[in-house]
Design a protein around this motif. Structure first.
Motif, mmCIF file in Angstrom:
data_model
loop_
_atom_site.group_PDB
_atom_site.id
_atom_site.type_symbol
_atom_site.label_atom_id
_atom_site.label_comp_id
_atom_site.label_asym_id
_atom_site.label_seq_id
_atom_site.Cartn_x
_atom_site.Cartn_y
_atom_site.Cartn_z
ATOM 1 N N ASP A 25 -0.718 4.656 -0.994
ATOM 2 C CA ASP A 25 -1.937 4.398 -0.329
ATOM 3 C C ASP A 25 -3.064 4.884 -1.460
ATOM 4 O O ASP A 25 -4.359 5.244 -0.899
ATOM 5 C CB ASP A 25 -2.068 5.495 0.745
ATOM 6 C CG ASP A 25 -1.132 5.130 1.956
ATOM 7 O OD1 ASP A 25 -1.113 3.739 2.156
ATOM 8 O OD2 ASP A 25 -0.502 5.847 2.484
ATOM 9 N N ASP A 39 -6.924 -1.579 -2.210
ATOM 10 C CA ASP A 39 -7.500 -2.331 -1.473
ATOM 11 C C ASP A 39 -7.933 -3.708 -2.033
ATOM 12 O O ASP A 39 -8.219 -4.505 -1.643
ATOM 13 C CB ASP A 39 -8.645 -1.527 -0.783
ATOM 14 C CG ASP A 39 -8.137 -0.645 0.343
ATOM 15 O OD1 ASP A 39 -7.132 -0.961 0.641
ATOM 16 O OD2 ASP A 39 -8.825 0.394 0.640
ATOM 17 N N LYS A 79 0.849 -1.219 -0.027
ATOM 18 C CA LYS A 79 0.034 -0.131 -0.068
ATOM 19 C C LYS A 79 1.003 1.350 0.013
ATOM 20 O O LYS A 79 0.478 2.238 -0.716
ATOM 21 C CB LYS A 79 -0.894 -0.023 1.354
ATOM 22 C CG LYS A 79 -2.159 -1.060 1.082
ATOM 23 C CD LYS A 79 -3.045 -1.123 2.240
ATOM 24 C CE LYS A 79 -4.348 -1.799 2.087
ATOM 25 N NZ LYS A 79 -5.281 -1.819 3.059
ATOM 26 N N LYS A 80 1.994 1.140 0.788
ATOM 27 C CA LYS A 80 2.659 2.465 0.764
ATOM 28 C C LYS A 80 3.489 2.425 -0.384
ATOM 29 O O LYS A 80 3.619 3.708 -0.978
ATOM 30 C CB LYS A 80 3.937 2.091 1.903
ATOM 31 C CG LYS A 80 4.647 3.299 2.189
ATOM 32 C CD LYS A 80 5.618 3.186 3.432
ATOM 33 C CE LYS A 80 6.530 4.485 3.588
ATOM 34 N NZ LYS A 80 7.522 4.022 4.596
#
Length: 862
Positions: free
Chosen positions: A509, A514, A504-505
């Motif tokens: 983000d 997701d 995610k980083k």
């Protein structure tokens, strides 16, 4: 044990007798016992009205009750009744006005208050006493009382009542009091409601009284709220009552001195009864009278070892059975016993000691019926800030609440070295080496882990065939489960979550990342949902539930269906709602648990569960490729590392349910062994039913094998006294401290019709609400929004039909949240009282990206 006098004098009567015997300021009274009215009840049961009452259907019940009351009013006082009444009246002054109250043998017990159900007649003269006694007697036949009895398991075919005749206090101020705060559950707080005149306006809710909140420990008034006191009722000197409107309604009814006197009185009452109590009280000429005292039936109790003494450092607890398992009802005594042994063995493995003996030296704690985290010790070990961060992933609402609390008040004084699981350190090198292998070669490690899991399944079945004491059996199973399942699956799940965070980083983000959690492989709970969907597809059309159940029992359904059904039961038959409790039935025990869902799945239109799963897999792979190619183009090294991380996460991300699956398997194997022993004990007439065995502990059942003199029924009764109290709490709090206080989260600002929670699974969907308190409560139709307090894997099959999910309790790692992301369902969690906000059929919009639920259509379609 129940005081047998209650069956003659009723709950109110017994309370007055005991209060008087202990010097409490109870006005003079006498009781006409249940036996006083036997001739009336016998006569009533011979009447045509009684026959009509017994035959009445629900829609005619109120009319039948009214007819029965009118018949009862025709009962005449016998000479024996007149003699007893006159003898009792001699103890009261001739000109004394009287209060006449009904007193039921079933009223004011700890489990049943009957609040407002029975009759009280005030300001009664001697001339009108018999009429008042009649009125009190017939209140036991009132429609409200009959309904309450039916709903709470009391017989309605044997009405019994006692009647209290008491000196009427012509009070200037009266009201009620609670020895704990009925809102916050704080054991150290008393709350009083007061109004001018008699207390009837407060008891019956006819007026808004003053409220006084008092610190019982320091006898300090914490808050005074002046009510509007629209109406007050006063005693007339010659009998009867009169009403006054807005009498001194801007003034406080009680002085500070009177509030403290009330606090001292309620402390005496609570100390005598040794339980939380509510009272009715009155002041006349500044003299305080106790009119009634009864147990509070609607508070949240704690087991004794979890309660700290007044002035002792408080502990704060997190209820894992609510937050992680979604269970509102308590775990059985046997289930509690199983988890105590689980915690004991795991404690010895990771901490080198038995952590079930001292609540101040452990983070996990098993209480009767519930599983807790001792947050005070967690604060001492890691600090409140870290605990809030970790909890925000599991229970954001709880985390927000904890963040608002004082660490100083709740942080344990236990030194950190007593809480550290030092014994795990010598196992750490092996675990780290195992993780390194998994990072280097995920596929090979996955194959090895699957082999280990299959080997454990076989070993567990082999152990089940051995004849050994249950304690030895469960200890051996738990140890092997920890070493072969938990020690491998749990580290892989934890590392996969860390790696997801890194991905995610790397992706900046971006919310689209997701979708990497969609339709992950190797998730046993998702696989269960798909298997169940396949079974449903093979069902014949247009079966009713009754037809389905009958044909399933007789094996008259198509061969293809029966084969798929048997395959489902072999793989997942050990699962079911509340499955962590050994007392809970499994799908293989009771197929009815899942029949409604199968029929709903069969009749659902549109995309099948398998088609949706494959679509989500494709979407996940597409999102991965998009980010991978972008990162590869920007920085080849970062792109390759992202690909490596994705491969690890795709392989092991679905393992999050593995340890739970095998824990439930162990519980189910143990359940079968316990039920076998229970059948023997029933045959020997030592138990009333096989289910009663779950009211015992593992240790007690082992002792019963070698000592036939043990009274198992007596043990079962004593074991469940506290559990029955706990079962009355329909919405157990996720947080509670050691003095009973239930903290609430700070209120979030929101617009009308909007409810702000935590964004759990992205996407926006509109649908109609279906509120469920248990997974088998009612069918969830295709496209409906599932609203639940919390969920466990027993709820997973419902997700196939759900269009979205709203949870009261839960965070990113709660079961419902994880499954929602895997199924691609928009999900919002952390909405307080979500199961009470909306009615079934209400149209809402669930915005899982922003964490907001919007009400679109207030009234559901008819």
């Amino acid at each position: 044990m129940v005081d047998k006098r209650i069956y003659e004098v009723g709950g109110k009567g017994l309370s007055l007798i005991e209060g008087e015997s202990h010097g409490l300021p109870v006005p003079a009274f006498f009781i006409l016992p249940v036996s006083f009215f036997v001739s009336w009840t016998q006569q009533l049961k011979k009447s045509k009205e009684w026959a009509g009452f017994l035959k009445a259907k629900d829609e005619d019940l109120q009319k039948a009750c009214d007819a029965l009351k009118h018949a009862a009013l025709r009962s005449a006082f016998t000479s024996e009744q007149e003699g007893e009444l006159q003898k009792n009246l001699e103890m009261l002054a001739d000109d004394q006005l009287l209060a006449v109250r009904s007193s039921s043998p079933e009223e004011d017990l700890e489990g049943s208050s009957f609040a407002g159900g029975y009759e009280t007649i005030l300001g009664v003269t001697r001339e009108k006493l018999r009429s008042a006694i009649h009125k009190a007697f017939v209140s036991c036949l009132d429609y409200r009382v009959v309904i309450y009895k039916r709903e709470n398991g009391f017989s309605v075919t044997d009405p019994k009542i006692a009647v209290i005749v008491q000196k009427q206090i012509a009070s200037e101020i009266a009201g009620v009091g609670f020895s704990l705060d009925p809102v916050t559950n704080d054991y150290d707080t008393a709350v009083f409601n007061a109004n001018w005149g008699l207390g009837e306006t407060v008891v019956a809710g006819l007026s808004t009284p003053d409220t006084y909140i008092v610190d019982k420990v320091h006898l300090e008034i914490k808050k005074k709220t002046i009510g509007t006191k629209e109406l007050s009722i006063w005693l007339k000197p010659k009998g009867g009552t009169e009403e006054k409107h807005n009498f001194k309604n801007e003034e406080r009814a009680l002085s500070d001195k009177q509030v403290i006197s009330l606090t001292e009185l309620i402390k005496k009452v609570e100390r005598y009864y040794e339980k939380p109590m509510d009272i009715e009280w009155a002041f006349k000429n500044d003299q305080l009278f106790l009119l009634q005292a009864r147990p509070i039936t609607t508070y949240v109790p704690l087991s004794p070892e979890m309660i700290t003494n007044i002035g002792q450092h408080k502990r704060l607890y997190l209820d894992v059975t609510v937050t992680a398992q979604g269970m509102n009802q308590p775990v059985s005594k046997m289930g509690t016993s199983v988890f105590c042994r689980l915690l004991k063995i795991i404690g010895k493995i990771i901490a080198g000691r038995d952590i079930t003996q001292d609540i101040d030296r452990t983070v996990g704690w098993i209480s009767d019926g519930r599983i807790f985290v001792n947050l005070s010790n967690a604060f001492a070990l890691a600090g409140k800030k870290r605990v809030v961060h970790v909890l925000s992933i599991m229970d954001p609402l709880g985390a927000r609440t904890i963040a608002s609390l004082s660490e100083k008040i709740y942080k344990s004084p236990t030194p950190k070295e007593f809480l550290l699981p030092l014994a795990i350190l010598w196992r750490l090198p092996g675990i780290l080496f195992f993780i390194r292998q998994a990072l280097h070669s995920p596929d090979r490690v996955h194959r090895k882990v699957q082999e280990s899991l299959k080997a454990f399944e076989q070993e567990a079945k082999d152990i089940a065939l051995k004849d050994m004491p249950l304690q030895q059996f469960i200890d051996e199973l738990i140890y092997k489960m920890f070493m072969q399942v938990f020690r491998k699956a749990v580290p892989l799940v934890l590392v996969s979550r860390i790696i997801l965070g890194k991905m995610k980083k790397a992706a900046g983000d971006n919310p689209e990342i997701d979708k990497l959690e969609l339709a992950l492989p190797h998730n046993v709970t998702t696989e269960m949902g798909l298997a169940l969907s396949h079974v449903a597809e093979l069902l014949p059309q247009d079966l009713t539930k009754e037809q389905f159940a009958k044909k399933l029992e007789k094996k008259e359904l198509p061969e293809e269906f029966m084969s798929a059904w048997q395959s489902f039961l072999e793989q997942y038959g050990h699962r079911g709602p509340s499955e962590i409790d050994v007392a809970a039935p499994r799908y293989r025990d009771d197929p009815a648990l899942i029949l409604d869902l199968l029929l709903t799945m069969k009749n659902s239109k549109g995309e099948s569960a398998q088609e949706k799963f494959e679509r989500n897999q494709t979407e996940r792979q597409g999102v991965y490729e998009l980010f991978y190619q972008k990162l590869l183009a920007d920085n080849a090294h970062v792109g390759r590392r992202f690909a490596k991380h994705y491969h690890f996460f795709e392989t092991f991300g679905g393992y999050r349910e593995t340890h739970k699956y095998y824990l439930v398997l162990v519980v189910a194997i143990l359940r079968e062994k316990i039920l076998t022993q229970a059948a023997t004990l029933v045959a020997e007439k030592r138990l009333d039913s096989v289910e009663q065995v779950f009211d015992l502990t593992i240790e007690q059942l082992d002792q019963a094998r070698v000592d036939t003199s043990i009274d198992l029924r007596k043990l079962a009764f004593s074991n469940t006294v506290f559990l029955k109290k706990l079962a009355r709490v329909t919405r157990p709090p996720s947080l509670i401290d050691s003095r009973g206080f239930i903290p609430s989260p700070p209120t979030l600002a929101h617009r009308k019709g909007e409810y702000v929670g935590i964004a759990i699974s992205q996407g926006v969907v509109q649908g109609r609400i279906k509120v469920l308190h248990t997974p088998s409560e009612k069918p969830l139709e295709k496209g409906e929004i599932l609203v639940a307090r919390s969920t466990d894997p027993g709820w997973t099959p419902l997700f196939v039909n759900a269009a979205g999910l709203i949870l009261e309790i839960g965070g990113l790692l709660q079961h419902g949240a994880l499954v929602a992301r895997e199924y691609g369902l928009p999900c919002v969690a952390g909405i307080m009282n979500a199961t009470e906000i909306w009615k079934d059929g209400t149209l809402v919009e669930v915005d899982g990206t922003s964490g907001i639920v919007r009400t679109i259509e207030e009234n559901p379609k008819s």
